[in-house]
Design an enzyme around this catalytic site. Structure first.
Site, PDB file in Angstrom:
ATOM      1  N   HIS A 149      -5.698  -3.560   5.471  1.00  0.00           N
ATOM      2  CA  HIS A 149      -5.301  -3.890   4.094  1.00  0.00           C
ATOM      3  C   HIS A 149      -6.478  -4.490   3.329  1.00  0.00           C
ATOM      4  O   HIS A 149      -6.472  -5.660   2.968  1.00  0.00           O
ATOM      5  CB  HIS A 149      -4.093  -4.845   4.084  1.00  0.00           C
ATOM      6  CG  HIS A 149      -3.694  -5.208   2.682  1.00  0.00           C
ATOM      7  ND1 HIS A 149      -3.125  -4.304   1.805  1.00  0.00           N
ATOM      8  CD2 HIS A 149      -3.832  -6.356   1.978  1.00  0.00           C
ATOM      9  CE1 HIS A 149      -2.932  -4.886   0.635  1.00  0.00           C
ATOM     10  NE2 HIS A 149      -3.352  -6.130   0.711  1.00  0.00           N
ATOM     11  N   ASP A 165       0.840  -1.204   0.000  1.00  0.00           N
ATOM     12  CA  ASP A 165       0.000   0.000   0.000  1.00  0.00           C
ATOM     13  C   ASP A 165       0.876   1.256   0.000  1.00  0.00           C
ATOM     14  O   ASP A 165       0.587   2.236  -0.699  1.00  0.00           O
ATOM     15  CB  ASP A 165      -0.934  -0.005   1.226  1.00  0.00           C
ATOM     16  CG  ASP A 165      -1.805  -1.245   1.244  1.00  0.00           C
ATOM     17  OD1 ASP A 165      -2.309  -1.633   0.178  1.00  0.00           O
ATOM     18  OD2 ASP A 165      -1.963  -1.854   2.328  1.00  0.00           O
TER      19      ASP A 165
HETATM   20  P1  NAD Z   1      -0.464 -18.195  -5.586  1.00  0.00           P
HETATM   21  O1  NAD Z   1      -1.640 -19.085  -5.742  1.00  0.00           O
HETATM   22  O2  NAD Z   1       0.302 -17.843  -6.794  1.00  0.00           O
HETATM   23  O3  NAD Z   1       0.555 -18.832  -4.546  1.00  0.00           O
HETATM   24  C1  NAD Z   1       0.157 -19.285  -3.298  1.00  0.00           C
HETATM   25  C2  NAD Z   1       1.045 -20.442  -2.918  1.00  0.00           C
HETATM   26  O4  NAD Z   1       0.650 -20.880  -1.625  1.00  0.00           O
HETATM   27  C3  NAD Z   1       0.917 -21.653  -3.881  1.00  0.00           C
HETATM   28  O5  NAD Z   1       2.188 -22.010  -4.372  1.00  0.00           O
HETATM   29  C4  NAD Z   1       0.325 -22.733  -2.998  1.00  0.00           C
HETATM   30  O6  NAD Z   1       0.776 -24.042  -3.322  1.00  0.00           O
HETATM   31  C5  NAD Z   1       0.805 -22.288  -1.630  1.00  0.00           C
HETATM   32  N1  NAD Z   1       0.086 -22.888  -0.519  1.00  0.00           N
HETATM   33  C6  NAD Z   1      -1.231 -23.126  -0.393  1.00  0.00           C
HETATM   34  N2  NAD Z   1      -1.488 -23.725   0.768  1.00  0.00           N
HETATM   35  C7  NAD Z   1      -0.311 -23.872   1.406  1.00  0.00           C
HETATM   36  C8  NAD Z   1       0.088 -24.421   2.647  1.00  0.00           C
HETATM   37  N3  NAD Z   1      -0.796 -24.954   3.488  1.00  0.00           N
HETATM   38  N4  NAD Z   1       1.394 -24.420   2.959  1.00  0.00           N
HETATM   39  C9  NAD Z   1       2.301 -23.889   2.126  1.00  0.00           C
HETATM   40  N5  NAD Z   1       1.996 -23.352   0.932  1.00  0.00           N
HETATM   41  C10 NAD Z   1       0.695 -23.347   0.588  1.00  0.00           C
HETATM   42  O7  NAD Z   1      -0.975 -16.872  -4.848  1.00  0.00           O
HETATM   43  P2  NAD Z   1      -0.180 -15.479  -4.686  1.00  0.00           P
HETATM   44  O8  NAD Z   1      -0.523 -14.597  -5.817  1.00  0.00           O
HETATM   45  O9  NAD Z   1       1.239 -15.758  -4.370  1.00  0.00           O
HETATM   46  O10 NAD Z   1      -0.933 -14.858  -3.386  1.00  0.00           O
HETATM   47  C11 NAD Z   1      -0.812 -15.470  -2.140  1.00  0.00           C
HETATM   48  C12 NAD Z   1      -1.594 -14.718  -1.092  1.00  0.00           C
HETATM   49  O11 NAD Z   1      -1.062 -13.406  -0.896  1.00  0.00           O
HETATM   50  C13 NAD Z   1      -3.063 -14.498  -1.438  1.00  0.00           C
HETATM   51  O12 NAD Z   1      -3.851 -14.743  -0.295  1.00  0.00           O
HETATM   52  C14 NAD Z   1      -3.130 -13.037  -1.824  1.00  0.00           C
HETATM   53  O13 NAD Z   1      -4.395 -12.488  -1.635  1.00  0.00           O
HETATM   54  C15 NAD Z   1      -2.122 -12.461  -0.871  1.00  0.00           C
HETATM   55  N6  NAD Z   1      -1.591 -11.133  -1.217  1.00  0.00           N
HETATM   56  C16 NAD Z   1      -1.393 -10.249  -0.220  1.00  0.00           C
HETATM   57  C17 NAD Z   1      -0.851  -9.008  -0.477  1.00  0.00           C
HETATM   58  C18 NAD Z   1      -0.615  -8.020   0.623  1.00  0.00           C
HETATM   59  O14 NAD Z   1      -0.384  -6.853   0.340  1.00  0.00           O
HETATM   60  N7  NAD Z   1      -0.629  -8.410   1.884  1.00  0.00           N
HETATM   61  C19 NAD Z   1      -0.509  -8.670  -1.785  1.00  0.00           C
HETATM   62  C20 NAD Z   1      -0.713  -9.594  -2.794  1.00  0.00           C
HETATM   63  C21 NAD Z   1      -1.273 -10.840  -2.493  1.00  0.00           C
HETATM   64  C1  LMR Z   2      -3.084  -6.377  -3.114  1.00  0.00           C
HETATM   65  O1  LMR Z   2      -3.312  -5.354  -2.476  1.00  0.00           O
HETATM   66  O2  LMR Z   2      -2.613  -6.343  -4.264  1.00  0.00           O
HETATM   67  C2  LMR Z   2      -3.340  -7.710  -2.494  1.00  0.00           C
HETATM   68  O3  LMR Z   2      -4.000  -7.587  -1.284  1.00  0.00           O
HETATM   69  C3  LMR Z   2      -3.988  -8.683  -3.409  1.00  0.00           C
HETATM   70  C4  LMR Z   2      -5.410  -8.371  -3.721  1.00  0.00           C
HETATM   71  O4  LMR Z   2      -6.244  -9.265  -3.581  1.00  0.00           O
HETATM   72  O5  LMR Z   2      -5.704  -7.263  -4.159  1.00  0.00           O
END
Ligand code: NAD
Ligand code: LMR
Length: 340
Positions: free
Chosen positions: A202, A175
């Site tokens: 967030h 953010d």
């Molecule tokens: P993705 O699907 O590409 O990757 C997620 C990974 O988690 C996969 O490789 C999957 O196998 C793994 N996984 C699932 N269950 C698991 C477990 N029990 N143990 C270990 N690994 C496990 O998804 P992504 O794009 O990398 O996003 C992941 C998360 O991050 C989502 O929940 C997304 O919303 C969040 N996110 C948060 C922010 C933030 O600002 N905080 C930003 C972007 C994404």
């Molecule tokens: C973001 O801010 O990009 C993450 O929280 C992923 C989402 O779901 O938007």
């Protein structure tokens, strides 16, 4: 006299050597969810971070040991090993910093809260692993909905008797990254000189950029302020829409997650003046968890700063979103109490 002066000089040299050694101390980090869209670039950036001497990459994806082998060929001072299946404990043992991006991402039309049912259980299991294998580690939660997964993590750690509020952080750095990028572009500033605190939570309107505190000082028309505030709060949706069903932000999150982990390690290493926005247990608002600037130190979060002087517009944004922020934390706490 000479001897006393020499002793003083020796003591000062020893102190300064200790301080240098402390600042150069290496850290063992783990990424849980390391084979995913965020996990892979995040792991790469941690692998090449000079503060990191050992990196564990854990994911349920069976090819994760291969991700570890791939990363281990990068020239840096750390060893990297990829783990899957039952090897969570091995991956986590001895870790100083654990970053958790495991879980499902959004598709267009979904809110972060729509991820709750799947990601709550994933975060619970992984944080349970941390409590068992590395109870002193700083745990950095990326998995959404952060406003609920961080409270879940607290309940897990509390139930295990190892909760330290200074060491549990929800990652909201993306953010801040968006706020800096959008403000710099809108005003033609060098982004490296722009800073904008982002507070609250967030998810959508709970993300509150404090444009009145932007550095260098910037002035906006009301229309510009409204548009920028909305774009920062809904920057995640912009990426979800553009990826059209293939997930949410991964590269910018890998980048900002690695930056945040670096700042946590800088604090642990004893560097002074390390201040970042993050979502932590907090008493500065009505919400039990709130994102604000925090000073990081040797024990994790040293000081949770209040929001400072803000505009009436920002006060209203915070007041309006507060019921949602509180409810999202309560949802996580309730789920945890029923499922731990
Ligand atoms: P993705 O699907 O590409 O990757 C997620 C990974 O988690 C996969 O490789 C999957 O196998 C793994 N996984 C699932 N269950 C698991 C477990 N029990 N143990 C270990 N690994 C496990 O998804 P992504 O794009 O990398 O996003 C992941 C998360 O991050 C989502 O929940 C997304 O919303 C969040 N996110 C948060 C922010 C933030 O600002 N905080 C930003 C972007 C994404
Ligand atoms: C973001 O801010 O990009 C993450 O929280 C992923 C989402 O779901 O938007």
């Amino acid at each position: 006299m000479f001897s006393t002066a020499r002793n003083v000089a020796c003591r000062a040299a020893t102190r300064s050597l200790a301080s240098v050694q402390q600042q150069q101390r290496g850290f063992k980090c783990a990424v849980l969810g390391a084979a995913g869209g965020i996990g892979q670039p995040l792991s790469l950036l941690l692998k090449i971070n000079p503060r990191v001497t050992a990196l564990s990459c854990y994911d349920v994806a069976p090819f994760t040991p291969g991700v570890g082998v791939d990363l281990d060929h990068c020239t840096s001072n750390s060893d990297c090993v990829g783990y899957t299946g039952d090897n969570l404990k091995t991956a986590l043992t001895g870790c100083d910093v654990v970053v958790i991006p495991a879980g499902v991402p959004r598709k267009p039309g979904m809110t972060r809260d729509d991820l709750f049912n799947i990601n709550a259980g994933i975060v619970k299991n992984l944080v349970t692993g941390c409590a068992d294998a590395c109870p002193d580690a700083c745990i950095l939660i990326i998995s959404n909905p952060v406003n609920s997964t961080v409270p879940i993590a607290r309940e897990v750690l509390k139930a295990k008797g190892v909760y330290d509020p200074k060491k549990l952080m929800g990652v909201t750095t993306l953010d801040v990254c968006r706020a800096r990028s959008f403000v710099a572009k809108a005003k033609g500033h060098d982004v490296n000189k722009v800073n904008v605190p982002v507070v609250g939570g967030h998810a959508g309107t709970t993300i509150v950029p404090l444009l009145s505190q932007a550095e260098p000082k910037v002035t906006f028309t009301d229309a510009e302020r409204d548009a920028l505030t909305h774009r920062i709060a809904f920057g995640g949706d912009e990426v979800v829409k553009a990826k059209d069903g293939a997930g949410s932000a991964t590269l910018s999150m890998g980048y900002t997650g690695a930056h945040f982990a670096d700042r946590v390690m800088a604090g642990l290493a004893g560097e002074s003046g390390v201040v970042e926005c993050m979502f932590v247990e907090s008493s500065i608002s009505e919400a039990p968890f709130f994102a604000s600037r925090c000073t990081l130190g040797k024990g994790g979060v040293e000081t949770v700063h209040d929001v400072g002087a803000i505009s009436d517009y920002e006060k209203k944004l915070i007041a309006d979103m507060m019921p949602d922020l509180v409810a999202q934390a309560e949802k996580g706490i309730k789920w945890a109490k029923e499922n731990i």
